[in-house]
Design a protein around this motif. Structure first.
Motif, PDB file in Angstrom:
ATOM      1  N   SER A 128      -2.681  13.875  48.270  1.00 41.81           N
ATOM      2  CA  SER A 128      -4.080  14.206  47.969  1.00 41.81           C
ATOM      3  C   SER A 128      -4.522  13.380  46.761  1.00 41.81           C
ATOM      4  CB  SER A 128      -4.195  15.689  47.647  1.00 41.81           C
ATOM      5  OG  SER A 128      -3.649  15.940  46.364  1.00 41.81           O
ATOM      6  N   GLY A 129      -5.826  13.348  46.527  1.00 45.57           N
ATOM      7  CA  GLY A 129      -6.343  12.598  45.389  1.00 45.57           C
ATOM      8  C   GLY A 129      -5.731  13.047  44.070  1.00 45.57           C
ATOM      9  N   GLY A 130      -5.628  14.361  43.916  1.00 44.59           N
ATOM     10  CA  GLY A 130      -5.068  14.888  42.672  1.00 44.59           C
ATOM     11  C   GLY A 130      -3.615  14.477  42.494  1.00 44.59           C
ATOM     12  N   GLN A 131      -2.881  14.491  43.614  1.00 42.16           N
ATOM     13  CA  GLN A 131      -1.476  14.071  43.551  1.00 42.16           C
ATOM     14  C   GLN A 131      -1.365  12.587  43.250  1.00 42.16           C
ATOM     15  OE1 GLN A 131      -0.378  15.486  47.436  1.00 42.16           O
ATOM     16  NE2 GLN A 131       0.314  17.475  46.680  1.00 42.16           N
ATOM     17  N   LYS A 132      -2.251  11.800  43.857  1.00 41.60           N
ATOM     18  CA  LYS A 132      -2.224  10.355  43.588  1.00 41.60           C
ATOM     19  C   LYS A 132      -2.443  10.094  42.104  1.00 41.60           C
ATOM     20  CE  LYS A 132      -4.494   9.132  47.758  1.00 41.60           C
ATOM     21  NZ  LYS A 132      -5.462   8.325  48.481  1.00 41.60           N
ATOM     22  N   GLN A 133      -3.416  10.790  41.523  1.00 42.50           N
ATOM     23  CA  GLN A 133      -3.703  10.544  40.113  1.00 42.50           C
ATOM     24  C   GLN A 133      -2.525  10.981  39.246  1.00 42.50           C
ATOM     25  OE1 GLN A 133      -4.994   8.445  38.441  1.00 42.50           O
ATOM     26  NE2 GLN A 133      -7.148   8.964  38.158  1.00 42.50           N
ATOM     27  N   ASP A 172     -12.046  15.484  44.548  1.00 42.31           N
ATOM     28  CA  ASP A 172     -12.785  16.657  45.012  1.00 42.31           C
ATOM     29  C   ASP A 172     -12.687  17.726  43.932  1.00 42.31           C
ATOM     30  OD1 ASP A 172     -13.364  15.444  47.387  1.00 42.31           O
ATOM     31  OD2 ASP A 172     -11.591  16.238  48.414  1.00 42.31           O
ATOM     32  N   PRO A 173     -13.741  18.523  43.790  1.00 43.53           N
ATOM     33  CA  PRO A 173     -13.775  19.493  42.683  1.00 43.53           C
ATOM     34  C   PRO A 173     -12.519  20.369  42.585  1.00 43.53           C
ATOM     35  CG  PRO A 173     -15.867  19.478  43.847  1.00 43.53           C
ATOM     36  CD  PRO A 173     -14.958  18.545  44.587  1.00 43.53           C
ATOM     37  N   GLU A 174     -11.980  20.761  43.715  1.00 46.45           N
ATOM     38  CA  GLU A 174     -10.845  21.692  43.635  1.00 46.45           C
ATOM     39  C   GLU A 174      -9.561  21.001  43.182  1.00 46.45           C
ATOM     40  OE1 GLU A 174     -12.132  20.572  46.416  1.00 46.45           O
ATOM     41  OE2 GLU A 174     -10.617  20.382  48.002  1.00 46.45           O
ATOM     42  N   ILE A 190      -9.578  18.690  40.620  1.00 46.92           N
ATOM     43  CA  ILE A 190      -9.742  18.204  39.242  1.00 46.92           C
ATOM     44  C   ILE A 190      -8.809  18.932  38.286  1.00 46.92           C
ATOM     45  CG2 ILE A 190     -11.386  18.113  37.305  1.00 46.92           C
ATOM     46  CD1 ILE A 190     -13.561  17.468  39.331  1.00 46.92           C
ATOM     47  N   GLY A 191      -8.697  20.230  38.484  1.00 48.32           N
ATOM     48  CA  GLY A 191      -7.943  21.072  37.558  1.00 48.32           C
ATOM     49  C   GLY A 191      -6.509  20.628  37.357  1.00 48.32           C
ATOM     50  N   GLU A 192      -5.826  20.269  38.446  1.00 51.21           N
ATOM     51  CA  GLU A 192      -4.411  19.899  38.331  1.00 51.21           C
ATOM     52  C   GLU A 192      -4.220  18.639  37.485  1.00 51.21           C
ATOM     53  OE1 GLU A 192      -3.190  17.640  42.351  1.00 51.21           O
ATOM     54  OE2 GLU A 192      -4.255  19.514  42.785  1.00 51.21           O
ATOM     55  N   VAL A 193      -5.198  17.728  37.574  1.00 55.36           N
ATOM     56  CA  VAL A 193      -5.090  16.497  36.787  1.00 55.36           C
ATOM     57  C   VAL A 193      -5.438  16.776  35.323  1.00 55.36           C
ATOM     58  CG1 VAL A 193      -6.035  14.170  36.466  1.00 55.36           C
ATOM     59  CG2 VAL A 193      -5.498  15.005  38.767  1.00 55.36           C
ATOM     60  N   LEU A 194      -6.464  17.596  35.112  1.00 58.98           N
ATOM     61  CA  LEU A 194      -6.823  17.946  33.733  1.00 58.98           C
ATOM     62  C   LEU A 194      -5.668  18.662  33.049  1.00 58.98           C
ATOM     63  CD1 LEU A 194     -10.563  19.094  33.990  1.00 58.98           C
ATOM     64  CD2 LEU A 194      -9.624  16.844  33.432  1.00 58.98           C
ATOM     65  N   ALA A 195      -4.955  19.481  33.821  1.00 63.71           N
ATOM     66  CA  ALA A 195      -3.821  20.217  33.228  1.00 63.71           C
ATOM     67  C   ALA A 195      -2.764  19.243  32.728  1.00 63.71           C
ATOM     68  CB  ALA A 195      -3.231  21.176  34.259  1.00 63.71           C
ATOM     69  N   VAL A 196      -2.513  18.196  33.514  1.00 63.33           N
ATOM     70  CA  VAL A 196      -1.519  17.194  33.095  1.00 63.33           C
ATOM     71  C   VAL A 196      -2.002  16.469  31.840  1.00 63.33           C
ATOM     72  CG1 VAL A 196      -0.448  15.002  33.736  1.00 63.33           C
ATOM     73  CG2 VAL A 196      -0.538  16.873  35.400  1.00 63.33           C
ATOM     74  N   THR A 244     -14.834  10.040  30.301  1.00 62.24           N
ATOM     75  CA  THR A 244     -14.920  11.161  31.235  1.00 62.24           C
ATOM     76  C   THR A 244     -16.303  11.786  31.185  1.00 62.24           C
ATOM     77  OG1 THR A 244     -13.929  13.257  31.926  1.00 62.24           O
ATOM     78  CG2 THR A 244     -14.075  12.872  29.563  1.00 62.24           C
ATOM     79  N   HIS A 245     -16.614  12.505  32.250  1.00 60.24           N
ATOM     80  CA  HIS A 245     -17.819  13.337  32.253  1.00 60.24           C
ATOM     81  C   HIS A 245     -17.443  14.812  32.153  1.00 60.24           C
ATOM     82  CE1 HIS A 245     -20.454  10.002  32.906  1.00 60.24           C
ATOM     83  NE2 HIS A 245     -19.860   9.654  34.036  1.00 60.24           N
ATOM     84  N   GLN A 246     -16.140  15.085  31.987  1.00 62.46           N
ATOM     85  CA  GLN A 246     -15.698  16.480  31.854  1.00 62.46           C
ATOM     86  C   GLN A 246     -15.898  16.906  30.406  1.00 62.46           C
ATOM     87  OE1 GLN A 246     -14.354  18.475  34.351  1.00 62.46           O
ATOM     88  NE2 GLN A 246     -14.943  16.854  35.757  1.00 62.46           N
TER      89      GLN A 246
END
Ligand SMILES: Nc1ncnc2c1ncn2[C@@H]1O[C@H](COP(=O)(O)OP(=O)(O)O)[C@@H](O)[C@H]1O
Ligand SMILES: [Mg+2]
Lengths: 274, 236
Positions: A156-161, A186-188, A190-196, A211-213
């Protein structure tokens, strides 16, 4: 010209900055994309670049590790000027500066493990065994140990990042540059990457992140740099720029994007006005 | 036409004709490999080289694509190679053999075409991967070798198999300078047996089988090096 450069770097050599940029200019297609940008970041600090699209954030980050050579200006790592004409020095410098891209840029023909391992073998000269051990450890650090054998197309995108972050971390960078690391997600996810990223910051990693976060980065950043038209037009702590009664451009910009992204709904906009 | 006479003539000619397969195979394997060995660096130079180098490569490509193979065979066999082989120190290299001339001409021409196959594949890769490789501290040469080419070559296999079948057919022109490949043998045996049609059929079948075998083999190779979910666009 060369002796001027030497003089300039000798002058202000003792500083606790890990990475420093002085007087960066960059023109692309006739547009001045970076207009006299100075930046200096100390060990363990987190700086966040914000600003409208087209402000020059990506260009600045890519100039900082010479993926795009600045037209003029100086980059210093731990007080030493990087000589961009020396390929060897450039490669050595880049190893110490990790880069995370908006669209991950994983190597599509390599598994997650191989993505993390390849530069350890080719650049750092580790044996395959050592490199594999290190790569597995980095993947575990971003929570992807069980995905080591998967190829980018199956992540997934989050995993790739997160693989991209592991790949950068494996090089033991002294500073990380992150260019909108969650903007392509995808919005859902984002959280896993921000956590890292939060883990990294808490672990003392020096980071410069576009970032825009806003609310997330306000909680991490030592300093916000607000860019517009190739210049850093405001900088200061998140509290200063976003605090109650602030009339900063940063404040106005953040209010606008939190409106657009609906951050206001879940109380995040409250954080935006600290 | 008496079918059984034709058939018997073809059957009797089969061993002799199959002897030509060795030469034909030698021509195309030699030419494919020479084309690969030159085509890969040419494509890299054409994509990443400085402007004068890119220009020179594109001139090379135009030259070899533009001059008919028959003409090149004459130029190389009767001209360049026969002259080279008279030079001191080069006489013992056997440069004046028709086989060498044919492999060289087919290989150089193929390198021009192959370079364009690889160039297209390189340019179809997402540009961010080269940036990512550089950002990790790889030199451009390392990035091209370990990141760009492994992907570009994989993507090139279908077009490569097309190049193989074209080369196979072009190799039949080598008879004109005396390489005793399939076509040369077909002509020779047709004139001694007076069975040109059945010999042409036989040669046609042999060429077809060679095409089929090669294309299948490359399809197998493509499958073997396939990567989960990998498509021309990369992982989008
Ligand atoms: N290759 C290029 N040629 C011309 N202009 C460019 C190029 N790349 C970026 N730009 C321009 O540079 C400006 C800054 O871009 P960028 O650094 O990507 O901004 P940001 O990351 O803040 O959105 C934009 O106006 C963009 O259009
Ligand atoms: Mg950007």
């Amino acid at each position: 010209m060369p002796d001027l450069t030497a003089a300039a770097s000798a002058e202000t050599a003792p500083s606790d900055a890990i990475l420093e940029a002085r007087g960066l200019f960059k023109t692309l297609g006739g547009n001045r994309v970076l207009d006299s940008v100075d930046l200096s970041i100390g060990r363990g600090r987190v700086k966040v670049l914000i600003g409208p699209s087209g402000a020059g954030k990506s260009t600045l980050l890519q100039c900082l590790n010479f993926l795009m050579p600045p037209d003029s200006g100086h980059i210093l790592l731990e007080g030493r000027e990087v000589d961009k004409r020396s390929k060897k020095e450039l490669c050595a410098f880049r190893q110490q500066v990790g880069m995370i891209f908006q669209d991950f840029n994983l190597f599509d023909h390599l598994s997650a493990l191989e993505n993390v391992r390849v530069a350890l073998i080719k650049v750092k000269g580790l044996s395959k065994l050592e490199a594999t051990e290190r790569a597995v450890a980095e993947l575990a650090r971003v929570g992807l140990k069980d995905k080591a054998t998967l190829y980018p197309a199956n992540l997934s995108g989050g995993q790739k990042q997160r693989v991209a972050i592991a790949r950068a971390l494996a090089m033991d960078p002294k500073v990380m540059l992150l260019d909108e690391p969650t903007s392509a997600l995808d919005p859902e996810l984002i959280g896993e990457v921000l956590a890292v990223i939060r883990d990294l910051a808490q672990g003392g990693m020096t980071m410069i992140m576009a970032t825009h976060q806003i609310s997330f980065s306000a909680s991490l950043a030592d300093e916000f740099l607000f860019m517009d038209k190739g210049r850093v037009v405001e900088h200061g702590s998140p509290a200063e720029l976003l605090g109650r009664g602030s009339s900063s451009r940063t404040q106005a910009f953040c209010a606008k994007i939190s409106e657009l992204t609906g951050e206001a709904g879940d109380g995040a906009a409250g954080e935006c006005r600290l | 036409m008496d079918f059984s006479v034709a058939f018997n003539a073809a059957r009797d000619a089969l061993p002799y004709m199959l002897g030509g397969v060795v030469w034909t195979a030698g021509l195309i394997i030699g030419a494919m490999l020479l084309g690969l060995a030159l085509g890969v660096p040419l494509s890299v130079l054409q994509v990443y080289g400085p402007k004068p180098v890119r220009r020179a490569v594109s001139l090379y490509v135009w030259l070899f694509r533009g001059i008919p193979i028959l003409v090149q065979l004459y130029i190389f066999y009767f001209g360049i190679l026969s002259w080279l082989s008279t030079l001191p120190g080069l006489t013992s290299l056997g440069l004046d053999s028709p086989f060498v001339a044919a492999v060289l001409v087919l290989g150089l021409t193929s390198s021009a075409y192959q370079s364009q196959i690889f160039r297209g594949a390189i340019q179809s890769l997402p540009p961010g991967q080269l940036k990512a490789a550089r950002a990790l501290g790889m030199t451009d040469a390392q990035a091209i070798r370990t990141i760009i080419l492994p992907q570009a070559l994989r993507l090139s296999i279908p077009a490569w198999s097309n190049e193989y079948s074209i080369l196979l057919k072009d190799s039949a022109l080598a008879f004109t300078i005396g390489v005793v490949e399939i076509m040369a043998r077909m002509r020779a045996i047709a004139s001694t047996t007076h069975e040109p049609v059945s010999m042409a059929f036989l040669a046609g079948i042999i060429f077809f089988v060679l095409t089929w075998v090669g294309v299948k083999a490359l399809a197998l190779l493509e499958n073997k090096v396939r990567i989960a979910g990998y498509t021309r666009q990369g992982a989008a």
